[in-house]
Design a protein around this motif. Structure first.
Motif: not given
Length: 466
Positions: A213, A247, A249, A251-252, A269, A272-273, A276
């Protein structure tokens, strides 16, 4: 002969007439969001037939023709340009009370000085008459834009775009300012089936290996800097709604790794992405002093059978009924809490949500900038008379219409610019009717200057266009 498109079209009293002719009509056009092809501007494309400039890519017209039962061969198929124009001419009388009827005759009048109503009988002669004119310089791309008194326009490009044609335009002697808007949707929508292929392409263009990421953010920073260096000061996002899910970091990073390894994501999911990556991008827009735009509420690609045949943006989209308010509030509040909220325009596609959008902007207009957060003009299915009036009324009731930055085309057509005139006429008639009834003061300079501001001056100030 009292032509349908006459000087006072849509203007119902002398107040409206004076507002339009004195204060609105003389203003240049700033079209700050569209999808015009920059290569055709750079190359000053000319057209052999009216169908090439008027029917190609226009899914508004295509939907009307399909509703009438016109075979797809005469819409997007292999029929000749003349056959397609005749099919459209046959369709036009059936578009009464659809905005297409107004737009069609405005465009015929403003660009080609055609007063005759388009129908199956008049279509052959109109086709030949217009085609005989198209070799004149006034009907090249540059000529069409100059006819409409366009001062500035802004196209929309993916982060992977080379901006070659924008650089060519800037280096040319073309007298209209042409900018671009950064449109990173494909980097945000991680639940797309083609997401990994897109990230591979972004990696190639940015020359950054995207294996995490953090790498993705670096690649997007690379492209943000490139766009900024090439004069970009706007971005745009075409989303169903603005995501907001808490979220971490870690997790991302895990979610991104999971997607890149070819595994399926859960809905949570993906949300959340999206939260972010969009927060990251919006902080970068603020850092660079850009204006951010959010076009929200479309339900796209509904007809899977026709989508598989013709692809996206061919007329299979509609209005969605997504929940907008809570996520939008949380998202903007997160940015505002850090004082990282850029100038923002939110566009609504569901008229049931007009008051939601009109009140949301007031939550984040902090007095630092006039009209910092804008309720954008009615777009797509709502850029017609009823949609324009409803958006204006919601904004007037909940905020300050006087700070509104006005109309845009959101179009792929070089013949769409009379929509600015259409908007200005609707605006002037609405205000003129209220002057007539005594709801607004009989002060032409007061109301007229607001019209001029909305038509042109507010946008010029808001975007810092020189």
């Amino acid at each position: 002969m009292n032509n349908f498109i006459n000087d006072n079209f849509l203007l119902q009293n002398h107040f409206a007439e004076e507002l339009y002719h004195t204060y609105a009509a003389p203003q240049p056009i700033i079209d700050y969001h569209n999808h015009l092809p920059p290569n055709e501007i750079a190359n000053n494309r000319t057209f052999d037939t009216i169908s090439q400039v008027w029917l190609a890519g226009d899914h508004y017209k295509w939907r009307a023709m399909r509703a009438l039962g016109v075979d797809e061969n005469f819409i997007t198929g292999s029929a000749s340009d003349k056959e397609k124009f005749l099919a459209w001419g046959k369709t036009v009388p059936y578009t009464l009370r659809n905005p297409l009827y107004h737009w069609t005759h405005l465009e015929l009048k403003r660009y080609f000085d055609v007063d005759e109503l388009l129908n199956d009988k008049s279509a052959p002669a109109i086709y030949e008459e217009i085609n005989s004119q198209l070799s004149k310089p006034k009907y090249s791309v540059h000529g069409l834009l100059n006819q409409m008194n366009v001062e500035t326009l802004c196209t929309t490009e993916d982060p992977t775009d080379s901006l070659q044609y924008h650089r060519e335009i800037k280096a040319s002697e073309f007298n209209i300012k042409v900018g671009t808007a950064f449109r990173p949707d494909k980097a945000i929508l991680i639940d797309s089936e083609t997401y990994n292929q897109y990230i591979d392409h972004l990696a190639e263009v940015s020359n950054i290996n995207i294996s995490s990421f953090e790498d993705l953010k670096s690649a997007l920073l690379n492209r943000l800097d490139f766009f900024h260096e090439n004069g970009c000061r706007l971005c745009d996002h075409g989303l169903n709604y603005i995501s907001f899910t808490e979220y971490s970091d870690i997790e991302i990073e895990t979610i991104f790794d999971k997607k890149r390894s070819g595994k399926s994501l859960t809905e949570i999911e993906a949300e959340k992405f999206k939260t972010a990556i969009l927060l990251f991008l919006c902080e970068q827009y603020h850092l660079r002093g850009w204006v951010q735009q959010f076009h929200l509420g479309a339900l796209r690609n509904n007809n899977k059978r026709m989508l598989s045949k013709l692809g996206p943006d061919t007329g299979w989209d509609s209005i969605g009924d997504y929940k907008q308010a809570e996520n939008m509030s949380k998202f903007f509040n997160t940015l505002d809490g850090k004082d990282h909220l850029a100038k923002t325009i939110i566009y609504n596609l569901n008229p049931a949500d007009n008051e939601i959008f009109a009140t949301m902007i007031g939550n984040f207009n902090d007095g630092s900038v006039k009209g910092k957060v804008q309720f954008g003009s009615g777009w797509w299915f709502l850029d017609q008379k009823d949609g324009i009036i409803k958006q204006i009324n919601a904004l007037s009731n909940m905020g300050l219409l006087s700070c509104f930055i006005g109309m845009l085309t959101d179009s792929r057509s070089f013949l769409s610019f009379p929509r600015h005139e259409y908007f200005r006429r609707v605006l002037c008639n609405l205000l003129g009717e209220e002057m007539k009834s005594g709801e607004l003061p009989n002060d032409m300079d007061l109301v007229g200057n607001m019209v001029a501001d909305i038509s042109y001056r507010n946008a010029k100030e808001y975007f810092n266009f020189k």
